[in-house]
Design an enzyme around this catalytic site. Structure first.
Site, PDB file in Angstrom:
ATOM      1  N   GLU A  98       0.830  -1.379   0.045  1.00 45.07           N
ATOM      2  CA  GLU A  98       0.049  -0.170   0.208  1.00 45.07           C
ATOM      3  C   GLU A  98       0.829   1.139   0.110  1.00 45.07           C
ATOM      4  O   GLU A  98       0.586   2.312  -0.784  1.00 45.07           O
ATOM      5  CB  GLU A  98      -0.947   0.068   1.059  1.00 45.07           C
ATOM      6  CG  GLU A  98      -2.098  -1.130   1.318  1.00 45.07           C
ATOM      7  CD  GLU A  98      -2.932  -0.844   0.270  1.00 45.07           C
ATOM      8  OE1 GLU A  98      -3.015  -0.196  -0.489  1.00 45.07           O
ATOM      9  OE2 GLU A  98      -4.053  -1.958   0.154  1.00 45.07           O
ATOM     10  N   ARG A 100       0.703   3.778  -3.352  1.00 46.78           N
ATOM     11  CA  ARG A 100       0.173   5.026  -2.828  1.00 46.78           C
ATOM     12  C   ARG A 100       0.882   6.170  -2.625  1.00 46.78           C
ATOM     13  O   ARG A 100       0.892   7.337  -3.361  1.00 46.78           O
ATOM     14  CB  ARG A 100      -1.111   4.915  -1.677  1.00 46.78           C
ATOM     15  CG  ARG A 100      -2.103   3.832  -1.858  1.00 46.78           C
ATOM     16  CD  ARG A 100      -3.106   3.886  -0.889  1.00 46.78           C
ATOM     17  NE  ARG A 100      -3.959   2.593  -0.560  1.00 46.78           N
ATOM     18  CZ  ARG A 100      -5.185   2.692  -0.362  1.00 46.78           C
ATOM     19  NH1 ARG A 100      -5.843   3.681   0.083  1.00 46.78           N
ATOM     20  NH2 ARG A 100      -5.647   1.494  -0.327  1.00 46.78           N
ATOM     21  N   ASP A 118      -5.341  -9.923  -8.020  1.00 47.28           N
ATOM     22  CA  ASP A 118      -5.533  -8.937  -9.182  1.00 47.28           C
ATOM     23  C   ASP A 118      -4.540  -8.251  -9.848  1.00 47.28           C
ATOM     24  O   ASP A 118      -3.965  -8.433 -10.914  1.00 47.28           O
ATOM     25  CB  ASP A 118      -6.622  -7.728  -8.480  1.00 47.28           C
ATOM     26  CG  ASP A 118      -6.176  -6.983  -7.332  1.00 47.28           C
ATOM     27  OD1 ASP A 118      -5.101  -7.395  -6.667  1.00 47.28           O
ATOM     28  OD2 ASP A 118      -6.743  -6.148  -6.687  1.00 47.28           O
ATOM     29  N   GLU A 139     -12.366   0.306  -9.947  1.00 49.54           N
ATOM     30  CA  GLU A 139     -12.015  -0.609 -11.020  1.00 49.54           C
ATOM     31  C   GLU A 139     -12.928  -0.493 -12.128  1.00 49.54           C
ATOM     32  O   GLU A 139     -12.655  -0.273 -13.172  1.00 49.54           O
ATOM     33  CB  GLU A 139     -11.967  -1.952 -10.395  1.00 49.54           C
ATOM     34  CG  GLU A 139     -10.964  -2.294  -9.660  1.00 49.54           C
ATOM     35  CD  GLU A 139     -11.144  -1.633  -8.244  1.00 49.54           C
ATOM     36  OE1 GLU A 139     -12.139  -1.541  -7.869  1.00 49.54           O
ATOM     37  OE2 GLU A 139     -10.098  -1.630  -7.390  1.00 49.54           O
TER      38      GLU A 139
HETATM   39  C1  DMJ Z   1      -6.630   0.330  -4.866  1.00 49.42           C
HETATM   40  O1  DMJ Z   1      -5.775   0.754  -3.708  1.00 49.42           O
HETATM   41  C2  DMJ Z   1      -5.671  -0.295  -6.037  1.00 49.42           C
HETATM   42  O2  DMJ Z   1      -6.222   0.010  -7.282  1.00 49.42           O
HETATM   43  C3  DMJ Z   1      -5.156  -1.617  -5.461  1.00 49.42           C
HETATM   44  O3  DMJ Z   1      -4.564  -2.486  -6.615  1.00 49.42           O
HETATM   45  C4  DMJ Z   1      -6.505  -2.617  -5.264  1.00 49.42           C
HETATM   46  N1  DMJ Z   1      -7.576  -1.861  -5.182  1.00 49.42           N
HETATM   47  C5  DMJ Z   1      -7.546  -0.637  -4.727  1.00 49.42           C
HETATM   48  C6  DMJ Z   1      -9.058   0.165  -4.907  1.00 49.42           C
HETATM   49  O4  DMJ Z   1     -10.252  -0.509  -4.929  1.00 49.42           O
END
Ligand code: DMJ
Length: 665
Positions: free
Chosen positions: A191, A195, A323, A479
């Site tokens: 994260e 971010r 994902d 998404e």
């Molecule tokens: C985001 O922090 C990023 O896209 C991450 O890969 C997974 N999804 C969240 C938002 O839904």
């Protein structure tokens, strides 16, 4: 809906429009000089026709909204504070009644920017500097003492892209003068990378402001020790002050597969900018380990042990914890031109199609299921909203960032590219149907797609999709609007903008907190009004509103920039590997040029050489700066050394060296 049809326009307006122009035109048709008939040349008569036509169009544009006031304008559609919930729901899905047809794309962008500004100012007033914001109670919280800049850093590039310069200046000041990453706390490596590091690097990319890069270098250095495990797979967390890595408390100490394989764009770009290969090398090593593990059809389980590199369990999915592994295969290929990743992405996409993609009953919606027991087990119809990034990534990788119409003319385009693009379109529709299936017009966190015709029933308006009450919350996730942005940009099909708008209108209505308090996540999209939670996610500002905003702007150049998984745009670098630093290139070029002096030359555009030269000089100077900082020099001294290097290279670097370093000679 591409344009107005007369059918949709109230009769009052139609009568007026039919009659008014006729008499006006008839008057103008009279000869200019009484009694003397003038025969105008054909050109003038044509010109007059076009002038009149243009006038009609302009009049219609301005008058239409007044006579069409029974068709709500966007202002009433979006800001419908006084509309009953029933009225709102009745017009939400109708483009002529939800503001879609009455607003220009620019006006829609302005609306979306207002939503961003409203969210931002509520945060500024009640929670400035905090990592979490609870808009309904005006509460807030630091995730670690002093904070990580969770919301501010995540928002920097959106502020820049929306042109909110004053706010960006305030945010920059806070990031540079108040925020410190020297904090004795554990943070999640993934994260923090996507971010914070991604946010800083993107801000640097968009503004060229070295202050962001310095901050990113500091953070990158603090994250690096997480990779010091037996395998090189990073632990889930790291103490930013002591550099002590920490395994996950849950999941038997295993790290998420998506988490450890979605750090590479950011770490490699940091190496590219600084000339220090350590970041990119560490991230690349993770991929080498994952590559060695057993996989079927390019699919991987969602947990991996950092100490042994073994998979934990068999659960395989494109939703949470799986994902962005797939997303970063495609994006590493596109950003750094590495064909290994192209092959891995192709294999994974084939595996996804073979093992996970199925169609619903009765409406044949394509969806991506889950394999709780791996590829040898049974597929379930569970699909996280998180999976909805996939269609956008498929479209992006299929056309390599080009528009579909251009990509189709490329020599590499085959039938399977057509199939993949069609799959991306089908999956995008299914994601949109997750919103359409509920009374509120918003998607749940998780939906179940119905595979079995004998399935007893559904909790939604669409028989193909059902939602468990426990999964009915909405976390303001990006998404689907991300994929809509990609599909709009790539195919140019208006329906994607229309769907984006519908989603935005529903978000604006249900997520807005009373008294301009900001926007919040929701507890259940199955109720009207959806009960509100009390939390504004940082990705609402970083991703959701950014993608919505960009969808209504001029077509984005996806061949030049790539979005990290937190929607932070980074430049496409082209053929580059972490160890391949500028300094090495320049040194190599110097040797080679001595050997090949006198060889035949290509004619190269001087402007192109100048651009290449400046790019190389900036990178080399940054490398020197990073080295100086690494040797303990303070920022001022490092800047002096950086400038000295730039001046020196400006004087000495030859065009030949530049071209050679760029591999163009
Ligand atoms: C985001 O922090 C990023 O896209 C991450 O890969 C997974 N999804 C969240 C938002 O839904």
């Amino acid at each position: 809906m591409s344009s107005f049809s007369m059918q949709g326009i109230p009769a009052r307006y139609r009568t007026r429009r039919d009659s008014e122009p006729k008499s006006w035109y008839a008057k103008k048709e009279r000869p200019f000089y009484g009694g003397v008939p003038r025969i105008r040349p054909k050109f003038y008569r044509r010109r007059r026709f076009f002038v009149l036509l243009g006038f009609f169009i302009i009049v219609a544009y301005f008058v239409l909204p007044y006579f069409g006031h029974k068709t709500p304008t966007a202002a009433t559609a979006v800001d419908a504070g006084d509309d009953s919930d029933e009225t709102f729901i009745a017009r939400l899905r109708d483009p002529r009644r939800n503001g879609y047809t009455s607003l220009t794309p620019t006006q829609k962008q302005a609306k979306i920017r207002d939503t961003f500004s409203q969210s931002w100012s509520a945060y500024k007033v009640s929670a400035w500097g905090k990592d979490e914001f609870y808009p309904r109670t005006k509460g807030s919280r630091f995730m670690v003492d002093g904070g990580l800049g969770w919301i501010i850093v995540d928002s920097l590039d959106t502020l820049a892209l929306m042109g909110l310069k004053d706010e960006l200046a305030i945010a920059r000041d806070w990031v540079i003068n108040t925020l410190t990453y020297d904090t004795d706390h554990d943070v999640n490596v993934f994260e923090t990378t996507i971010r914070m590091l991604g946010g800083l690097l993107s801000a640097y990319h968009l503004t060229n402001d070295n202050a962001y890069l310095n901050k990113a270098l500091d953070l990158g250095n603090r994250l690096l020790p997480a990779y010091k495990t037996a395998t090189g797979i990073p632990t889930a967390s790291i103490n930013l002050h002591s550099g002590v890595p920490l395994e996950s408390h849950d999941d038997g100490g295993a790290s998420s597969t998506a988490e450890v394989t979605s750090l590479q764009l950011e770490m490699k770009y940091l190496s590219y900018l600084s000339g220090n290969a350590a970041y990119g090398d560490a991230a690349e090593r993770v991929m080498e380990v994952v590559r060695q593990r057993p996989q079927t059809g390019g699919l991987v389980p969602i947990f991996i042990y950092p100490e042994t590199g073994e998979w934990r369990g068999h659960l395989t999915r494109l939703g949470s914890r799986g994902d962005s592994y797939y997303e970063y295969l495609a994006k590493q290929w596109l950003m750094f031109g590495d064909e290994t990743y192209e092959q891995e992405w192709d294999t994974a996409l084939a595996g996804i199609k073979h093992y996970l993609v199925r169609q619903t009953e009765p409406n044949k919606l394509s969806f991506v299921g889950e394999l709780p027991d791996g590829v040898d087990g049974l597929l379930t119809g569970k699909m996280d909203h998180l999976v909805c990034f996939l269609p956008g990534t498929i479209a992006l990788a299929t056309t390599r960032g080009k528009t579909a119409s251009r990509a189709r003319h490329e020599a590499w385009w085959t039938r399977s590219h057509d199939e993949n693009l069609a799959l991306a379109e089908e999956l995008t529709r299914s994601c949109f149907e997750m919103y359409n299936a509920t009374v509120s017009g918003l998607a749940p966190e998780i939906a179940y797609f119905r595979m079995d015709p004998a399935h007893p029933g559904t909790t939604t308006d669409l028989p193909d999709i059902s939602i468990e009450p426990a999964d009915a919350h909405n976390l303001m996730r990006p998404e689907t609007v991300e994929s809509l942005f990609m599909l709009w940009t790539i195919t140019g099909e208006e329906k994607y903008r229309q769907w984006s708008w519908q989603i935005y209108v529903a978000m604006e209505r249900w997520m807005r907190v009373a008294d301009d308090g900001g926007y919040t996540s929701l507890d259940s999209v199955l109720q009207i009004p959806p009960p509100q939670r009390d939390n504004m996610e940082s990705f609402w500002l970083a991703e959701t509103l950014k993608y919505l905003y960009l969808t209504f702007g001029s077509p984005y150049n996806l061949e030049k920039e790539i979005f990290n998984t937190e929607a932070h745009p980074l430049p496409i670098i082209g053929n580059w590997r972490p160890k391949d630093t500028t300094a090495d290139k320049l040194a190599g070029a110097a040797v080679d040029s001595a050997e090949t002096a006198g060889s035949s030359r290509k004619v190269v555009d001087p402007e192109h050489i100048r651009e290449l030269k400046m790019k190389q000089i900036r990178r080399a100077a940054l490398e020197v700066r990073a080295r100086a900082l690494g040797q303990g020099k303070n920022a001022k001294e490092a800047s002096r050394i950086q400038k000295q290097k730039m001046d020196e290279l400006l004087k000495t670097l030859t065009d030949e060296e530049v071209l050679r370093a760029a591999g163009e000679l």
